[in-house]
Design a protein around this motif. Structure first.
Motif, PDB file in Angstrom:
ATOM      1  N   GLN A 147      15.884   2.262   1.960  1.00 47.72           N
ATOM      2  CA  GLN A 147      14.401   2.031   3.549  1.00 47.72           C
ATOM      3  C   GLN A 147      15.262   0.457   4.576  1.00 47.72           C
ATOM      4  OE1 GLN A 147      10.817   1.861   1.013  1.00 47.72           O
ATOM      5  NE2 GLN A 147       9.907   3.968   1.691  1.00 47.72           N
ATOM      6  N   SER A 182      -4.921   2.934   1.624  1.00 51.32           N
ATOM      7  CA  SER A 182      -5.539   2.530   0.444  1.00 51.32           C
ATOM      8  C   SER A 182      -4.525   2.510  -1.241  1.00 51.32           C
ATOM      9  CB  SER A 182      -6.432   3.726   0.372  1.00 51.32           C
ATOM     10  OG  SER A 182      -6.816   4.620   0.257  1.00 51.32           O
ATOM     11  N   GLY A 183      -3.248   3.102  -0.566  1.00 53.43           N
ATOM     12  CA  GLY A 183      -2.487   3.300  -1.901  1.00 53.43           C
ATOM     13  C   GLY A 183      -2.277   4.563  -2.716  1.00 53.43           C
ATOM     14  N   ILE A 232       6.214  -8.652  -0.401  1.00 55.38           N
ATOM     15  CA  ILE A 232       4.999  -8.964   0.001  1.00 55.38           C
ATOM     16  C   ILE A 232       3.847  -9.622  -1.392  1.00 55.38           C
ATOM     17  CG2 ILE A 232       2.990  -7.002   1.118  1.00 55.38           C
ATOM     18  CD1 ILE A 232       5.523  -5.720   2.191  1.00 55.38           C
ATOM     19  N   ASN A 276      -7.941  12.963   2.384  1.00 56.28           N
ATOM     20  CA  ASN A 276      -8.558  12.424   2.804  1.00 56.28           C
ATOM     21  C   ASN A 276      -9.615  13.784   3.489  1.00 56.28           C
ATOM     22  OD1 ASN A 276      -7.403   9.681   3.649  1.00 56.28           O
ATOM     23  ND2 ASN A 276      -6.146  11.141   5.225  1.00 56.28           N
ATOM     24  N   TYR A 300       9.695   3.288  -7.094  1.00 57.12           N
ATOM     25  CA  TYR A 300       9.830   1.978  -7.581  1.00 57.12           C
ATOM     26  C   TYR A 300       9.514   1.634  -8.970  1.00 57.12           C
ATOM     27  CZ  TYR A 300       9.265   1.598  -1.908  1.00 57.12           C
ATOM     28  OH  TYR A 300       9.860   2.094  -1.034  1.00 57.12           O
TER      29      TYR A 300
HETATM   30  N1  LIG Z   1       7.525   0.624   1.420  1.00 59.15           N
HETATM   31  C1  LIG Z   1       6.566   0.068   1.512  1.00 59.15           C
HETATM   32  N2  LIG Z   1       7.277  -1.063   1.980  1.00 59.15           N
HETATM   33  C2  LIG Z   1       5.476  -2.065   2.419  1.00 59.15           C
HETATM   34  N3  LIG Z   1       4.320  -2.303   2.230  1.00 59.15           N
HETATM   35  C3  LIG Z   1       4.316  -0.629   1.658  1.00 59.15           C
HETATM   36  C4  LIG Z   1       5.976   0.418   1.967  1.00 59.15           C
HETATM   37  N4  LIG Z   1       4.608   1.515   2.338  1.00 59.15           N
HETATM   38  C5  LIG Z   1       3.572   1.254   2.203  1.00 59.15           C
HETATM   39  N5  LIG Z   1       3.631   0.532   2.548  1.00 59.15           N
HETATM   40  C6  LIG Z   1       1.804  -0.710   1.840  1.00 59.15           C
HETATM   41  O1  LIG Z   1       0.928  -0.420   1.226  1.00 59.15           O
HETATM   42  C7  LIG Z   1      -0.255  -0.057   1.336  1.00 59.15           C
HETATM   43  C8  LIG Z   1      -0.643   1.524   0.986  1.00 59.15           C
HETATM   44  O2  LIG Z   1       0.133   1.922   1.566  1.00 59.15           O
HETATM   45  P1  LIG Z   1       0.666   3.919   0.748  1.00 59.15           P
HETATM   46  O3  LIG Z   1       0.908   4.855   1.562  1.00 59.15           O
HETATM   47  O4  LIG Z   1      -0.129   4.213  -0.296  1.00 59.15           O
HETATM   48  O5  LIG Z   1      -1.140   4.163   2.112  1.00 59.15           O
HETATM   49  P2  LIG Z   1      -1.957   5.958   1.934  1.00 59.15           P
HETATM   50  O6  LIG Z   1      -2.927   5.823   0.826  1.00 59.15           O
HETATM   51  O7  LIG Z   1      -0.666   6.738   1.342  1.00 59.15           O
HETATM   52  O8  LIG Z   1      -2.282   6.371   3.509  1.00 59.15           O
HETATM   53  P3  LIG Z   1      -2.343   7.461   4.018  1.00 59.15           P
HETATM   54  O9  LIG Z   1      -3.574   7.932   4.016  1.00 59.15           O
HETATM   55  O10 LIG Z   1      -2.391   6.825   5.188  1.00 59.15           O
HETATM   56  O11 LIG Z   1      -0.800   8.398   2.878  1.00 59.15           O
HETATM   57  C9  LIG Z   1       0.047   0.081   2.818  1.00 59.15           C
HETATM   58  O12 LIG Z   1      -1.408  -1.525   3.209  1.00 59.15           O
HETATM   59  C10 LIG Z   1       0.742   0.081   2.852  1.00 59.15           C
HETATM   60  O13 LIG Z   1       1.280  -1.052   4.336  1.00 59.15           O
END
Ligand SMILES: Nc1ncnc2c1ncn2[C@@H]1O[C@H](COP(=O)(O)OP(=O)(O)OP(=O)(O)O)[C@@H](O)[C@H]1O
Ligand SMILES: [Mg+2]
Length: 581
Positions: free
Chosen positions: A107, A373-374, A347, A529, A386
């Motif tokens: 990435q 939300s993760g 982070i 969602n 990871y």
């Molecule tokens: N490769 C990365 N490096 C740093 N931070 C990341 C990375 N991928 C995601 N994040 C951060 O981690 C948090 C969770 O991201 P994630 O993609 O798991 O969310 P999600 O629930 O899948 O969201 P969505 O509904 O938009 O898919 C977010 O704040 C995002 O900015």
């Protein structure tokens, strides 16, 4: 990187050796024409007596030229073979390396950079290998053989006199090469910048068109292109300066040879024929000397390319064991996650906090949550994209860090949120290029993914080749083609990460029904969602800001009157009434 180059060269060591031997023979034979012409010149003083001898020497000269031609063809064959083979090996090795890199490192590498590794940097390495094996070897042989013949066959003092300007030329090359190096580095940086811009512009072409910013994009491209041209010009100026210096030295060298050589002829130290031979020898090694600047600047370029590529080789790779018996190991699909915390490298804020989930074989878990939300992060950890500490995620009671990565990933079918499609046939996209699947099995999977009818309408059905990233399919078609993979792959855990977002409620209901049919045998995780996508799940978790804020079945969560029921109420008012429970 060093190992990749050495391994590749080792593979062709006999061909390399033969190439060097043939170059040696070639250079040695190249001294003969000068010698023969010199002899003929001396024989011309007594032309009547030496008629036959002159004729014999002429035949000899023609014979040498034919042998030289044959030898040249042979070493050129080896040169081309080694050149292409090394390039192929290095590209394959680099590609293999990329596939094994950890996601966090991939990435951090921009698309433009990746292209330039393959297109420019590998070429530079291949180029220097070629130049060393061809030009480098010829330079060394010419210096050794021609200088030896000049001293032995003609005169030592004349040889020393002409070597002076050549050595001065070499000194100037060393002085100027520093500037070539600096300007080339700059040129390469600008080229990468431009490649990245092209990549980004093509990726964002829809947005560009939608906002009508073609003009701005073009202006920026022209600016970047101009910068590339300017830096390339600087490289050319220094490279040409180098060549010019050498040409001047070469001119001086011939003048000395003629002036001092004529004096030696007058003094009776050498004959006219020997002077002609000597000039022939000078002509022999001036050409290879002209290659020195190219060799040096190519060497510098290759050094920079090597350093860039070596950074990739220094990155840690995933330990993938390709032993086939390990690959076939089956997992049941019982998942335990206990007190899992995770933050992305570099982070501070936690992306996941204190996550605990228990999911048995054959159960379906619905994950719903706000944006960011993760949800995807949790799946990235489950598939070990990871690293996480030991003991946090167990499958069938075994820590996932102890399960070989290929076993883990073979047992999980993860339909990712981006539904990436290759610009290949639909069949390849569903089977992911694996040839073990029968046509009927692929057809069946498309039926279950509710995309069969769409595919039937396409010009060549399942064999239709789709555009880059599935550009000629609708969002919903792309999602369903990607979902077909889940119905085809023999895996015990299925993950659907927001893969129903572009589907209407009727289609996603049908799909979820088909997924439920599988769930006796497989453990499913559905991320969405939309409440309607997860409501039939055995267990549902609600994620908010990296935390599980609610847990239970659909009914339990509705009664909870929390975020889930809020989602439900919001979506009920918008959705098609016939589909909601
Ligand atoms: N490769 C990365 N490096 C740093 N931070 C990341 C990375 N991928 C995601 N994040 C951060 O981690 C948090 C969770 O991201 P994630 O993609 O798991 O969310 P999600 O629930 O899948 O969201 P969505 O509904 O938009 O898919 C977010 O704040 C995002 O900015
Ligand atoms: Mg996501």
């Amino acid at each position: 990187m060093k190992k990749a180059i050495i391994d590749s060269l080792k593979k062709y060591k006999w061909k390399i050796l033969l190439q060097i031997i043939f170059i040696g023979i070639n250079i040695y034979l190249l001294t003969y024409p000068a010698k023969i012409i010199g002899n003929i010149v001396d024989m011309l003083y007594n032309i009547n007596e030496n008629k036959q001898e002159i004729l014999n020497n002429t035949y000899y000269l023609i014979g040498i030229c034919i042998v030289l031609l044959i030898i040249r063809v042979i070493w050129k064959y080896f040169e081309t073979y080694i050149n292409r083979a090394v390039e192929r090996d290095l590209k394959t090795n680099l590609f293999e390396r990329f596939l094994k890199l950890k996601l966090k490192d991939i990435q951090n590498i921009k698309n433009g950079e990746i292209m330039s590794y393959f297109v420019k940097d590998i070429m530079e390495i291949r180029n220097i290998v070629y130049r060393i094996l061809s030009h480098g070897v010829r330079i060394v042989f010419t210096f050794v053989i021609a200088v030896y013949q000049m001293i032995q066959g003609v005169n030592l003092s004349l040889t020393i006199a002409v070597m002076g300007p050549i050595l001065i030329g070499c000194y100037l090359v060393i002085k100027i090469k520093k500037y070539v190096e600096i300007s080339f580095k700059k040129s390469q940086e600008r080229f990468t910048e431009m490649s990245e811009y092209i990549q980004e512009s093509t990726d964002s072409i829809r947005t560009t068109k939608a906002y009508s910013c073609e003009g701005e994009q073009l202006k920026e491209f022209i600016r970047k292109n101009r910068k590339v041209r300017q830096s390339n010009n600087t490289v050319d100026v220094y490279s040409n300066l180098l060549t010019m210096c050498l040409n001047i030295c070469f001119g001086i060298c011939y003048s000395i040879s003629l002036l001092y050589g004529s004096k030696l002829v007058i003094d009776g130290v050498i004959t006219v024929g020997e002077l002609v031979t000597f000039n022939g020898y000078v002509g022999l090694f001036v050409n290879p000397v002209n290659w020195i600047p190219g060799l040096i600047s190519r060497f510098k370029r290759a050094q920079i390319a090597y350093k860039r590529l070596d950074k990739i080789y220094e990155l840690e790779t995933e330990k993938i064991n390709s032993k086939s018996n390990i690959n076939k190991e089956k997992l049941e699909g019982n998942i335990t996650i206990q007190n899992l915390n995770f933050n992305y490298p570099g982070i501070i804020d936690k992306a996941l906090e204190n996550i605990s989930i228990e999911l048995n074989k054959g159960e379906t878990l619905g994950i719903i949550g706000t944006i960011g939300s993760g949800k995807t992060t949790l799946m990235n950890l489950l598939t070990r994209l990871y690293s996480i500490p030991n003991g946090k995620i167990l499958i069938d009671g075994k820590d996932i860090n102890e399960i070989p990565i290929e076993v883990l990933r073979n047992n999980i079918c993860y339909i990712t949120q981006d539904n990436f499609l290759f610009s290949s046939s639909l069949k390849d996209n569903i089977s992911l290029f694996k040839e073990d699947y029968k046509e009927d099995e692929i057809k069946e999977s498309t039926k279950k993914a509710v995309v069969y009818e769409d595919i039937q309408k396409m010009p060549e059905g399942i064999n239709t080749v789709i555009g880059e990233r599935g550009g000629d399919l609708s969002g919903g078609q792309k999602q369903r083609v990607a979902i077909s993979r889940a119905f085809l792959k023999e895996s015990s855990i299925l993950i659907f990460d927001d893969t129903f977002s572009a589907l209407d409620n009727r289609t996603s209901e049908k799909l979820i029904e088909n997924i439920q049919d599988l769930s006796d045998k497989k453990t499913c995780i559905i991320i969405s969602n939309k409440v309607s996508d997860v409501k039939y799940s055995d267990k549902i978790i609600v994620l908010d800001n990296g935390n599980i804020v609610e847990k239970g079945t659909h009914e339990e969560l509705i009664n909870n009157n929390g975020i889930y029921s809020e989602f439900y109420n919001q979506q009920s008012t918008k959705a098609e009434p016939s589909i909601l429970a």
